[in-house]
Scaffold this motif. Structure first.
Motif: not given
Length: 499
Positions: A23-26, A103-107
């Protein structure tokens, strides 16, 4: 070298892995950074975000041969209409990505959004095709245009040797890779400069065109919708060409974690960029038609050069230079953004772990950038680039349509998700339908090439189960896999030796 979940590890104190448990943490998650943690820094401001989007959208096409739309529409008026409508549709898609980015602050762009909405298998297939074929081939094609037009002023009276073009192209590709490996700040600054050059190049065409209109050169606009009637197949293909010309609005979402204040800057950068590009594209085509007839445009190999030669005399020599700079900007922006997709996919466990490592001093995803270099060089000297792009052109719109459909799905699956920026539901519905319609059209109009591309895309499914899902691999297979990736240890040693 592939793993099911990325585990935080430090490699000899020089590089740090991504987040844990798949799970990619922002970076905006509010969690305190561990001591000594190396991350990609937030260096993408609003202006840099605009330069990334404009700099990757505007490539060589608008300057060289915008005749695909004219050919399939049959008239000047319909071609200008399609350019405008494609700009609006692209803005709709960009607004959908703006909602996803806030809303999904992931690259990671497409990969991350598909992963969040539909799970790991389709996300892996997306990054698999991007890494092996799409990005190396696309980079090689735009780089060849760079090589050709940077040499154009030196070969005005004769044909440019193909070997010279490829050698200059190889130098340009290497320069882009070095730049993106060395500094995020310098890569962004150069992208801003190149975006300025692109806009100057467009103005060089638009301003004389406006002067022509003021002088009354409107003959070619009389009965603008008269001409060959667009066929039932031609009009959708014209939209396909137009949407391809506008593609690139999604690249800022690949670097979300590096954007300052993403809730504000991502929507602003996307809206400003798309308005500038749409107005610029339409006015550039209007300028062409003040001087060049529809028939002459269809025969021209480089419309901007033809236009400049008629109106600017000796100054027309500057146009190939501006086209080359435009291509270089697209190369730089594409590598800058897509390397982040590979970085995030590795952090998730879908690519070799070395690709999720960050240089401790330069704060760049150096391995994720470097991995593109040999693949792009292979494509460059392969000689069959355009066939590869034709095979897989549908894949881009298939997955973009899937991403936007995922936005609708997430509205119902996760209604409580914070959405600082939210678009009306008809926008993603219309855009995803348009994308899927273009995919279906390509299957009907060109079943052979599209079928081959579809088959190549499907190879990602067995690859996913082979490399990611299958845990109990026999010893001989692990040994073979280790040999196939043996170069990564050498790459690690090389990276550690960098200053």
């Amino acid at each position: 070298m592939f793993r099911k979940a990325a585990v935080p590890t430090v490699s000899n104190g020089s590089y740090l892995q991504g987040q844990a448990n798949g799970k990619l943490s922002s970076m905006d998650s509010g969690q305190p950074a561990r001591e000594g943690k190396v991350v990609l820094k937030k260096k993408v401001t609003l202006l840099r975000g605009i330069s990334i989007i404009i700099g990757t959208i505007i490539g060589a096409g608008i300057f060289i041969s915008p005749k695909g739309i004219l050919k399939n529409t049959g008239s000047v008026g319909m071609s200008l209409t399609v350019w405008t409508v494609c700009g609006i549709l692209s803005l709709f898609g960009a607004l959908c990505y703006a909602e996803l980015g806030t809303c999904i602050k992931k690259s990671g762009g497409h990969y991350t959004y598909i992963l969040e909405a539909f799970g790991p298998l389709p996300a892996f297939v997306r990054v698999w095709v991007e890494l092996l074929i799409i990005r190396p081939a696309a980079t090689a094609v735009i780089s060849l245009a760079f090589g050709r037009y940077i040499l154009e002023p030196f070969f005005m009276q004769c044909e440019i040797p193909e070997l010279a073009i490829k050698l200059v192209t190889a130098v340009g590709i290497t320069l882009v890779m070095v730049l993106n490996s060395t500094s995020v700040s310098w890569s962004a600054r150069i992208q801003m400069f190149l975006t300025f050059c692109k806009l100057v190049a467009i103005l060089i065409i638009i301003v004389p065109g406006v002067i022509q209109l003021i002088k009354g050169e409107t003959e070619l606009f009389k009965n603008a919708f008269a001409g060959n009637d667009a066929s039932i197949m031609g009009l959708p293909l014209a939209f396909y060409s137009g949407m391809y010309a506008y593609s690139g609005w999604f690249y800022l979402n690949f670097v979300t974690e590096e954007v300052e204040n993403p809730e504000k800057n991502i929507p602003l950068a996307i809206c400003i960029s798309m308005i500038i590009v749409t107005v610029g594209y339409v006015l550039t085509n209007v300028a062409y038609f003040t001087t060049i007839s529809a028939g002459e445009l269809l025969l021209s190999k480089a419309v901007a050069v033809t236009f400049a030669e008629r109106l600017m005399g000796d100054f027309s020599l500057a146009v190939p230079v501006f086209v080359a700079l435009s291509c270089f900007g697209s190369m730089n922006g594409g590598v800058f953004a897509v390397s982040r997709m590979f970085f995030v996919a590795s952090r998730e466990g879908h690519l070799p772990e070395i690709l999720s490592m960050i240089h401790v001093r330069k704060h760049t995803p150096l391995p994720a950038v470097i991995v593109l270099h040999p693949l792009t060089m292979i494509m460059l000297f392969n000689g069959d680039l355009y066939s590869l792009l034709n095979f897989l052109s549908f894949a881009r719109w298939l997955f973009i349509g899937l991403v936007v459909a995922g936005l609708i799905y997430l509205r119902y699956k996760r209604p409580d998700m914070p959405r600082p920026f939210k678009v009306p539901l008809f926008i993603p519905a219309l855009f995803s339908f348009t994308c899927l319609f273009m995919v279906a059209l390509s299957l009907y109009s060109d079943p052979v090439n599209t079928g081959i591309g579809f088959a190549i895309t499907l190879t990602g499914i067995p690859a996913y189960y082979l490399f990611i899902v299958w845990d109990n691999k026999p010893k001989w297979f692990r040994k073979l896999l280790g040999k196939s990736w043996c170069g990564t240890s050498l790459l690690q040693e090389f990276l550690r030796a960098l200053p």
